[in-house]
Design a protein around this motif. Structure first.
Motif, PDB file in Angstrom:
ATOM      1  N   ASP A 248       0.853  -1.193   0.000  1.00 25.78           N
ATOM      2  CA  ASP A 248       0.000   0.000   0.000  1.00 25.78           C
ATOM      3  C   ASP A 248       0.890   1.245   0.000  1.00 25.78           C
ATOM      4  N   ASN A 249       0.786   2.069  -1.033  1.00 28.19           N
ATOM      5  CA  ASN A 249       1.643   3.246  -1.146  1.00 28.19           C
ATOM      6  C   ASN A 249       0.895   4.540  -0.856  1.00 28.19           C
ATOM      7  N   SER A 250      -0.163   4.446  -0.056  1.00 29.77           N
ATOM      8  CA  SER A 250      -0.974   5.628   0.203  1.00 29.77           C
ATOM      9  C   SER A 250      -0.437   6.479   1.359  1.00 29.77           C
ATOM     10  N   SER A 251       0.472   5.939   2.149  1.00 29.47           N
ATOM     11  CA  SER A 251       0.975   6.685   3.301  1.00 29.47           C
ATOM     12  C   SER A 251       1.828   7.864   2.854  1.00 29.47           C
ATOM     13  N   MET A 252       1.497   9.042   3.361  1.00 24.11           N
ATOM     14  CA  MET A 252       2.283  10.234   3.054  1.00 24.11           C
ATOM     15  C   MET A 252       3.714  10.086   3.556  1.00 24.11           C
ATOM     16  N   TYR A 253       3.886   9.398   4.699  1.00 27.71           N
ATOM     17  CA  TYR A 253       5.223   9.229   5.262  1.00 27.71           C
ATOM     18  C   TYR A 253       6.071   8.285   4.413  1.00 27.71           C
ATOM     19  N   ASP A 254       5.441   7.227   3.876  1.00 24.56           N
ATOM     20  CA  ASP A 254       6.179   6.348   2.980  1.00 24.56           C
ATOM     21  C   ASP A 254       6.596   7.094   1.721  1.00 24.56           C
TER      22      ASP A 254
END
Length: 279
Positions: A248-254
């Motif tokens: 899941d690439n939705s994290s702003m921190y990632d």
């Protein structure tokens, strides 16, 4: 004639006798008052020793994933020291200070930051999407992923139970520390909060000072003993927020971490400890 000669000889002897008497009187007869004071002292003992050990960063870090067959989760291609999500160093720098100075002493900790790994609030290219349509993500606040903490273990001025971390006093001046604080945030806080702050959780009255140069200091009274170690530790959390799906690439921190991995900024700072006599 003979009588006159004898008279002259007698007169000469009388004059010599009188002159001798005057000379003796001038040498030994006079007013005199005398006083003496004896002085004997040695130089007061300094007696402070500081040893510094640096194990700050590394070129490779062991994995924490039990299912991963490899030994390391991070390996630098050019063998230079690196940081990455999931890496950390406990007691990365240790400054051991010991001794019993016979003069009042002030211990200083100084942090000088040249550069930090962070992103200012704003819009950035989203490398987690493979740059499809030049996707961007927005940081609503400055992002500092690498967090640091300062701690002390030991005794000062013959007190007991003098173990603390920076987070023990940070709340008094509004510095928010969850799992550490960035170098930039820490130095800005130190520069803005000159004063004296009590350390909570200790059985004896104790405090840390911050001077007008943003340096942390601790006072050791004359004749008292210090025996302890200041440490600097750091960590970069693997996930700033839990994600159920590793893809899941939705994290702003990632997204921010990935951007830092593409741009590779440097962390450059100096951590110094010093003991200075107080007048």
């Amino acid at each position: 004639m003979k009588k006159n000669k004898m008279m002259r000889i007698a007169a000469v002897l009388l004059i010599v006798t009188l002159l001798s008497t005057c000379a003796i009187s001038g040498t030994f007869a006079k007013y005199i008052t005398k006083g003496e004071g004896d002085g004997n002292a040695r130089v007061a003992a300094w007696g402070i020793e500081i040893s510094m050990e640096d194990n700050l960063f590394a070129a490779q870090y062991e994995t924490d994933d039990a299912d991963y067959e490899g030994e390391y989760s991070v390996v630098s291609a050019d063998l230079s020291d690196v940081v990455a999500p999931g890496t950390k160093k406990d007691d990365a720098i240790t400054a051991t200070i010991s001794g019993t100075p016979e003069v009042a002493t002030r211990l200083y900790l100084d942090l000088d930051v040249e550069s930090d790994a962070f992103l200012e609030a704003g819009d950035y290219l989203d490398y987690t999407t493979g740059l499809v349509d030049d996707d961007e993500f927005t940081l609503t606040e400055d992002y500092y992923p690498v967090k640091f903490d300062i701690a002390f273990q030991g005794t000062i001025a013959n007190h007991r139970n003098m173990n603390f971390k920076l987070s023990d006093i940070a709340g008094f001046a509004g510095l928010q520390i969850d799992n550490g604080v960035s170098l930039t945030e820490l130095t800005e806080w130190l520069d803005a909060n000159e004063g004296y702050y009590p350390v909570i959780g200790n059985t004896n009255a104790f405090g840390l000072g911050i001077d007008d140069q943003g340096r942390i200091y601790v006072d050791v009274p004359a004749g008292k003993t210090i025996d302890g170690t200041f440490t600097l530790s750091w960590n970069w959390a693997f996930e700033q927020e839990p994600m159920n799906d590793p893809m899941d690439n939705s994290s702003m921190y990632d997204k921010a971490d990935t951007y830092l991995g593409m741009t590779q900024p440097n962390i450059d700072f100096t951590f110094a400890a010093a003991a200075v006599q107080i007048d």
